[in-house]
Each structure stands twice: as C-alpha cells, then as structure tokens.
Motif scaffolding. Structure first.
Motif, PDB file in Angstrom:
ATOM      1  N   ASP A  29       0.805  -1.208   0.000  1.00 26.23           N
ATOM      2  CA  ASP A  29       0.000   0.000   0.000  1.00 26.23           C
ATOM      3  C   ASP A  29       0.845   1.267   0.000  1.00 26.23           C
ATOM      4  N   CYS A  35       1.100   3.559  -5.888  1.00 24.45           N
ATOM      5  CA  CYS A  35       0.045   4.165  -5.075  1.00 24.45           C
ATOM      6  C   CYS A  35      -0.044   5.672  -5.275  1.00 24.45           C
ATOM      7  N   CYS A  61      -4.130   3.618  -0.094  1.00 25.78           N
ATOM      8  CA  CYS A  61      -2.731   4.024  -0.045  1.00 25.78           C
ATOM      9  C   CYS A  61      -2.452   4.804   1.234  1.00 25.78           C
TER      10      CYS A  61
END
Length: 126
Positions: free
Chosen positions: A33, A38, A62
C-alpha cells in the motif's frame, strides 16, 4: 592473538546475522500500500509567478504521505515547501522571486521516509 576455529567462525557468523536482523527497519503490514504505484507524482511546473509540484493517491487504501517541493542548490537539495497528502491532489509551491534558473523536483515521502519517491527533475527559470 588466537584465531577462531571453524566452529567459532560459524558461531560468530550466526551471531552477526542475528544482530543484523534486529537492526533492520520494520516494514508496514501492507507494504504494497505504499509502493510507487500508489502515488501519481507530477513533475514541477511553472505557474504565473510560482513553481508548483503536486501528487495524489491512486486509491484510498494508499498510505498518507508528505509532498515536498525541492530545488537543487550548490550544497544539495533544499526543501522549499511541503504539504501532507491525505486525499485529493494537494500541491507544494514556491514563489519565484528575483531571477535565476534552478532544477526542481517533487518528492513523496511515505511512512516516516521508509518510502521516498521522486518526480522527474525540471529546470525552471523565474
């Protein structure tokens, strides 16, 4: 001075490897993430009387981050502005005063600088 035997060298190597794992920084549980995909990072560009750098998140999962606008000086990179990246498309900007040409870049720092992502560098004249 006494040298270590084969068993002593193996023990020392195991001890060093163990110590190295203790010193390694931990990564977040969802490291995927905060990978570069992201974030959409814009290379700096010139506005009317300012240099602007921006970024946005590709998806809501994110990690939050920090955007900074940096310019290159003779002593290295100087952070001229920063802003948090929570949602939307925030910008960091620097007012062009005087004259001169500098190289600028936009930097996104994630999770206390464990992930640092940079835009392309741009030469901008004020």
């Amino acid at each position: 001075m006494r040298s270590l035997g084969l068993a002593g060298k193996a023990s020392a190597a195991v001890a060093l490897a163990f110590a190295a794992t203790l010193l390694m920084p931990t990564t977040p549980a969802a490291a995927s993430d905060w990978d570069r995909s992201c974030y959409h990072i814009k290379a700096p560009y010139k506005g009317i009387s300012e240099v602007i750098g921006g970024a946005s998140k590709a998806r809501s999962s994110c990690e939050d981050a920090t955007i900074s606008l940096q310019r290159h000086r003779w002593y290295g990179w100087q952070e001229v502005d920063w802003t948090p990246l929570y949602s939307g498309s925030p910008i960091a900007w620097w007012t062009c005063t005087g004259s001169g040409t500098y190289t600028y870049k936009t930097v996104v720092a994630v999770d206390s600088n464990l992930g640092i992502y940079e835009s392309a560098e741009r030469r901008i004249t004020c």
